[in-house]
Design an enzyme around this catalytic site. Structure first.
Site, PDB file in Angstrom:
ATOM      1  N   TYR A  68       0.824  -1.206   0.000  1.00 13.07           N
ATOM      2  CA  TYR A  68       0.000   0.000   0.000  1.00 13.07           C
ATOM      3  C   TYR A  68       0.859   1.259   0.000  1.00 13.07           C
ATOM      4  CZ  TYR A  68       1.307   0.613   4.868  1.00 13.07           C
ATOM      5  OH  TYR A  68       2.027   0.811   6.007  1.00 13.07           O
ATOM      6  N   PHE A  78       2.634   9.781   3.103  1.00 17.57           N
ATOM      7  CA  PHE A  78       3.016   9.683   4.502  1.00 17.57           C
ATOM      8  C   PHE A  78       3.392   8.263   4.915  1.00 17.57           C
ATOM      9  CE2 PHE A  78      -1.602   9.309   4.333  1.00 17.57           C
ATOM     10  CZ  PHE A  78      -1.848   8.172   5.087  1.00 17.57           C
ATOM     11  N   ASP A  79       3.066   7.279   4.082  1.00 19.36           N
ATOM     12  CA  ASP A  79       3.417   5.892   4.424  1.00 19.36           C
ATOM     13  C   ASP A  79       3.348   5.047   3.158  1.00 19.36           C
ATOM     14  OD1 ASP A  79       4.094   3.653   5.866  1.00 19.36           O
ATOM     15  OD2 ASP A  79       2.131   3.385   6.785  1.00 19.36           O
ATOM     16  N   ILE A  96      -7.226   1.107  11.234  1.00 23.44           N
ATOM     17  CA  ILE A  96      -8.292   2.110  11.186  1.00 23.44           C
ATOM     18  C   ILE A  96      -9.544   1.522  10.536  1.00 23.44           C
ATOM     19  CG2 ILE A  96      -6.725   4.088  11.219  1.00 23.44           C
ATOM     20  CD1 ILE A  96      -7.056   4.306   8.188  1.00 23.44           C
ATOM     21  N   TYR A 122      -8.016   8.601  11.558  1.00 25.73           N
ATOM     22  CA  TYR A 122      -7.472   8.880  12.897  1.00 25.73           C
ATOM     23  C   TYR A 122      -8.332   9.851  13.694  1.00 25.73           C
ATOM     24  CZ  TYR A 122      -3.519   6.390  10.976  1.00 25.73           C
ATOM     25  OH  TYR A 122      -2.724   5.428  10.396  1.00 25.73           O
ATOM     26  N   PHE A 134      -5.520   5.971  -0.035  1.00 29.10           N
ATOM     27  CA  PHE A 134      -4.634   4.808  -0.069  1.00 29.10           C
ATOM     28  C   PHE A 134      -4.828   4.024  -1.360  1.00 29.10           C
ATOM     29  CE2 PHE A 134      -5.000   5.431   4.522  1.00 29.10           C
ATOM     30  CZ  PHE A 134      -3.722   5.146   4.983  1.00 29.10           C
TER      31      PHE A 134
END
Length: 264
Positions: A68, A78-79, A96, A122, A134
């Site tokens: 992902y 961010f990831d 989440i 979040y 995502f």
């Protein structure tokens, strides 16, 4: 000499750069879900990018393996498991809620883009805030590692039994032909239950296989894992005298699903 060395360093750097995982760019529709995205009643929007090959969907307690990348709606990544070069494995109900809901819509091999509102991410309690986007590829999924097997109470009739009282049944055959010795180190994935179905230990839940010398664990493991080959998954029913001998918890017969990942 210096020129040769410098050339070698350039070649090494170029090879490393070529082998490094490519960081995905933000999609063109990162700012908002497009008109052809599907939306659930919770507010989760998604769009299939690449269809999968299966028809089964994971349940919320399944163990999933995914690749992902995540962005904020201004296009900042961010990831990314892709950037790290390794897919992530986790239990689907431990992330989440947008992931828990969304990945259940997928099939193995599918890549899907999700627009997850803050209420399903979040919830403004930590960064990144706001809607998150995502791209997720569902590599594979298996049943929940916390779910006890149906035969946890006692060895079934088709299990095998050794002279020591150890019972076992091969769940998935291995691909190797070599068996470990008691003096070998092994790497395994495992989950362990008491006979009332309570999970007391699991490397699968932790997401990290365990490595140890085979003669440094309980007797039932030392004996049982020597029966296995690499790639094999076996269920063991280990009587108390081959486990903790009533000297410490967990007491009684213990049931383990063990996958022999590697003989070190």
């Amino acid at each position: 000499m210096l020129k040769t060395a410098s050339l070698a360093l350039v070649l090494v750097a170029a090879t490393a750069a070529a082998q490094a995982p490519k960081v995905p760019a933000a999609p063109a529709d990162v700012a908002a879900a497009p008109a052809d995205a599907k939306k659930t009643s919770s507010g989760l929007a998604s769009k299939v990018i690449e269809p999968g090959t299966g028809t089964a969907h994971p349940s919320k307690t399944d163990l999933v393996t995914v690749d992902y990348t995540g962005w904020t709606t201004d296009g900042k990544m961010f990831d990314s498991s892709i950037a790290r070069g390794k897919p992530n494995t986790f239990q689907l109900d431990r992330v989440i809620s947008g992931w828990t809901e969304g990945v259940q819509l997928m099939v193995a091999g599918e890549t899907r883009r999700f627009w997850i509102p803050e209420s399903l991410a979040y919830q403004g309690k930590r960064d990144p805030k706001g809607t998150l986007v995502f791209d997720v590829k569902l590599v594979s999924f298996t049943g929940s590692p916390t779910q006890a097997p149906s035969d946890v109470k006692a060895p079934p009739a088709d299990s095998k039994k050794t002279s020591s009282g150890l019972a076992y049944k091969v769940i998935t055959p291995g691909t190797g032909g070599r068996h470990p010795k008691a003096s070998d180190k092994v790497t395994v994935h495992y989950s362990g239950w008491t006979t009332d179905g309570k999970l007391f230990d699991s490397s699968v839940v932790r997401g990290q296989p365990a490595t140890f010398p085979l003669d440094g664990v309980i007797q039932g493991w030392t004996e049982g894992v020597q029966l296995m080959v690499e790639g094999e998954k076996t269920r063991f029913w280990i009587p108390q005298q081959l486990a903790y001998k009533g000297q410490s918890a967990p007491f009684g017969m213990l049931v383990f699903d063990v996958e022999l990942v590697k003989i070190n």
